[in-house]
Design a protein around this motif. Structure first.
Motif, PDB file in Angstrom:
ATOM      1  N   ASN A 239      43.476  48.431  38.208  1.00 13.73           N
ATOM      2  CA  ASN A 239      44.350  47.687  39.432  1.00 13.73           C
ATOM      3  C   ASN A 239      43.918  46.226  39.386  1.00 13.73           C
ATOM      4  O   ASN A 239      44.927  45.639  40.204  1.00 13.73           O
ATOM      5  CB  ASN A 239      43.973  48.585  40.680  1.00 13.73           C
ATOM      6  CG  ASN A 239      42.607  48.590  41.042  1.00 13.73           C
ATOM      7  OD1 ASN A 239      41.617  48.188  40.331  1.00 13.73           O
ATOM      8  ND2 ASN A 239      42.148  49.341  42.257  1.00 13.73           N
ATOM      9  N   TYR A 240      42.955  45.638  38.742  1.00 12.58           N
ATOM     10  CA  TYR A 240      42.842  44.191  38.734  1.00 12.58           C
ATOM     11  C   TYR A 240      43.274  43.851  37.293  1.00 12.58           C
ATOM     12  O   TYR A 240      42.985  42.492  37.263  1.00 12.58           O
ATOM     13  CB  TYR A 240      41.543  43.995  39.196  1.00 12.58           C
ATOM     14  CG  TYR A 240      40.335  44.683  38.350  1.00 12.58           C
ATOM     15  CD1 TYR A 240      39.936  44.255  37.086  1.00 12.58           C
ATOM     16  CD2 TYR A 240      39.941  45.978  38.983  1.00 12.58           C
ATOM     17  CE1 TYR A 240      39.008  44.943  36.394  1.00 12.58           C
ATOM     18  CE2 TYR A 240      38.828  46.583  38.135  1.00 12.58           C
ATOM     19  CZ  TYR A 240      38.689  46.287  36.833  1.00 12.58           C
ATOM     20  OH  TYR A 240      37.684  46.802  36.164  1.00 12.58           O
TER      21      TYR A 240
ATOM     22  N   LEU B 239      39.236  35.023  37.916  1.00 17.10           N
ATOM     23  CA  LEU B 239      39.578  33.562  38.602  1.00 17.10           C
ATOM     24  C   LEU B 239      38.411  32.675  38.567  1.00 17.10           C
ATOM     25  O   LEU B 239      37.350  32.898  38.840  1.00 17.10           O
ATOM     26  CB  LEU B 239      39.801  34.032  40.156  1.00 17.10           C
ATOM     27  CG  LEU B 239      40.381  32.721  40.874  1.00 17.10           C
ATOM     28  CD1 LEU B 239      41.659  32.460  40.449  1.00 17.10           C
ATOM     29  CD2 LEU B 239      40.534  33.138  42.423  1.00 17.10           C
ATOM     30  N   ARG B 240      38.916  31.271  38.313  1.00 17.15           N
ATOM     31  CA  ARG B 240      37.908  30.321  38.254  1.00 17.15           C
ATOM     32  C   ARG B 240      38.428  28.946  38.460  1.00 17.15           C
ATOM     33  O   ARG B 240      39.632  28.968  38.362  1.00 17.15           O
ATOM     34  CB  ARG B 240      37.162  30.464  36.794  1.00 17.15           C
ATOM     35  CG  ARG B 240      37.971  30.203  35.782  1.00 17.15           C
ATOM     36  CD  ARG B 240      37.303  30.484  34.435  1.00 17.15           C
ATOM     37  NE  ARG B 240      37.229  31.734  34.069  1.00 17.15           N
ATOM     38  CZ  ARG B 240      36.440  32.378  33.529  1.00 17.15           C
ATOM     39  NH1 ARG B 240      35.859  31.826  32.569  1.00 17.15           N
ATOM     40  NH2 ARG B 240      36.362  33.499  33.463  1.00 17.15           N
TER      41      ARG B 240
ATOM     42  N   GLU C  69      54.713  37.906  41.833  1.00 19.66           N
ATOM     43  CA  GLU C  69      54.460  38.822  43.146  1.00 19.66           C
ATOM     44  C   GLU C  69      53.193  39.777  42.984  1.00 19.66           C
ATOM     45  O   GLU C  69      52.573  40.066  43.756  1.00 19.66           O
ATOM     46  CB  GLU C  69      55.813  39.543  43.510  1.00 19.66           C
ATOM     47  CG  GLU C  69      56.818  38.564  43.983  1.00 19.66           C
ATOM     48  CD  GLU C  69      58.223  39.286  44.341  1.00 19.66           C
ATOM     49  OE1 GLU C  69      58.425  40.352  43.538  1.00 19.66           O
ATOM     50  OE2 GLU C  69      59.072  38.836  44.861  1.00 19.66           O
ATOM     51  N   ASN C  70      53.319  40.249  41.736  1.00 20.05           N
ATOM     52  CA  ASN C  70      52.245  41.399  41.391  1.00 20.05           C
ATOM     53  C   ASN C  70      50.873  40.447  41.505  1.00 20.05           C
ATOM     54  O   ASN C  70      49.762  41.058  41.946  1.00 20.05           O
ATOM     55  CB  ASN C  70      52.471  41.765  39.995  1.00 20.05           C
ATOM     56  CG  ASN C  70      53.619  42.917  40.231  1.00 20.05           C
ATOM     57  OD1 ASN C  70      53.704  43.641  41.219  1.00 20.05           O
ATOM     58  ND2 ASN C  70      53.915  43.162  38.882  1.00 20.05           N
TER      59      ASN C  70
ATOM     60  N   LEU D 238      45.541  39.528  43.782  1.00 22.80           N
ATOM     61  CA  LEU D 238      44.764  38.475  44.385  1.00 22.80           C
ATOM     62  C   LEU D 238      44.302  38.661  45.627  1.00 22.80           C
ATOM     63  O   LEU D 238      43.258  38.599  46.010  1.00 22.80           O
ATOM     64  CB  LEU D 238      45.318  37.111  44.077  1.00 22.80           C
ATOM     65  CG  LEU D 238      45.150  36.362  42.767  1.00 22.80           C
ATOM     66  CD1 LEU D 238      46.031  34.976  42.952  1.00 22.80           C
ATOM     67  CD2 LEU D 238      43.655  36.161  42.494  1.00 22.80           C
ATOM     68  N   SER D 239      45.353  38.969  46.636  1.00 22.50           N
ATOM     69  CA  SER D 239      45.164  39.107  48.121  1.00 22.50           C
ATOM     70  C   SER D 239      44.215  40.468  48.215  1.00 22.50           C
ATOM     71  O   SER D 239      43.414  40.503  48.957  1.00 22.50           O
ATOM     72  CB  SER D 239      46.360  39.282  48.899  1.00 22.50           C
ATOM     73  OG  SER D 239      46.202  39.742  49.927  1.00 22.50           O
ATOM     74  N   TRP D 240      44.507  41.344  47.609  1.00 22.57           N
ATOM     75  CA  TRP D 240      43.852  42.621  47.632  1.00 22.57           C
ATOM     76  C   TRP D 240      42.271  42.560  47.187  1.00 22.57           C
ATOM     77  O   TRP D 240      41.231  42.955  47.558  1.00 22.57           O
ATOM     78  CB  TRP D 240      44.487  43.723  46.690  1.00 22.57           C
ATOM     79  CG  TRP D 240      43.555  45.070  46.629  1.00 22.57           C
ATOM     80  CD1 TRP D 240      43.225  45.924  47.541  1.00 22.57           C
ATOM     81  CD2 TRP D 240      42.697  45.400  45.409  1.00 22.57           C
ATOM     82  NE1 TRP D 240      42.379  46.965  46.986  1.00 22.57           N
ATOM     83  CE2 TRP D 240      41.917  46.733  45.731  1.00 22.57           C
ATOM     84  CE3 TRP D 240      42.649  44.822  44.260  1.00 22.57           C
ATOM     85  CZ2 TRP D 240      41.211  47.009  44.863  1.00 22.57           C
ATOM     86  CZ3 TRP D 240      41.764  45.428  43.313  1.00 22.57           C
ATOM     87  CH2 TRP D 240      41.181  46.385  43.316  1.00 22.57           C
ATOM     88  N   PHE D 241      42.138  41.853  45.708  1.00 26.01           N
ATOM     89  CA  PHE D 241      40.887  41.732  45.033  1.00 26.01           C
ATOM     90  C   PHE D 241      39.911  40.806  45.807  1.00 26.01           C
ATOM     91  O   PHE D 241      38.643  41.301  45.922  1.00 26.01           O
ATOM     92  CB  PHE D 241      41.131  41.494  43.716  1.00 26.01           C
ATOM     93  CG  PHE D 241      39.836  41.540  42.700  1.00 26.01           C
ATOM     94  CD1 PHE D 241      39.576  42.563  42.209  1.00 26.01           C
ATOM     95  CD2 PHE D 241      38.999  40.393  42.495  1.00 26.01           C
ATOM     96  CE1 PHE D 241      38.538  43.012  41.216  1.00 26.01           C
ATOM     97  CE2 PHE D 241      37.939  40.694  41.655  1.00 26.01           C
ATOM     98  CZ  PHE D 241      37.656  41.881  41.152  1.00 26.01           C
TER      99      PHE D 241
END
Length: 96
Positions: free
Chosen positions: A36-37, A53-54, A80-81, A86-89
């Motif tokens: 899911n990530y 992410l960095r 959008e995905n 990003l918002s969830w993780f």
């Protein structure tokens, strides 16, 4: 540990006057692993690795990725995905 090789990235945040930007690395081939990530892109044969992410120096970005002689562009659905994952993780809960 960071792999020492050229890797395609998606630039997710940048400012023209800043020497740094936020990027998310892409794989060189689609993973299709259903994590899911990880986001398998629609048009580009790659997977976005959200967990990596960095922040990097802009001087490390040296050339765009091409597909069929044109600069590769993500679809609106891909963006959008990416935004959703990003918002969830990276969502932080308040400390108690």
């Amino acid at each position: 540990m960071e792999e020492n090789k050229h890797r395609p990235v998606v630039i997710v945040r940048s400012h023209p006057s800043s020497p740094i930007c936020q990027v998310i690395p892409l794989t060189n081939q689609r993973l299709n692993d259903r994590k899911n990530y990880h986001i398998d892109l629609e048009v580009i044969d790659s997977t976005v690795l959200i967990e990596q992410l960095r922040v990097i120096d802009r001087s490390r970005i040296d050339k765009p990725r091409y597909i069929g002689g044109k600069v590769a562009v993500l679809t609106k659905r891909d963006w959008e995905n990416i935004d959703s994952v990003l918002s969830w993780f990276y969502r932080l809960k308040p400390l108690k």
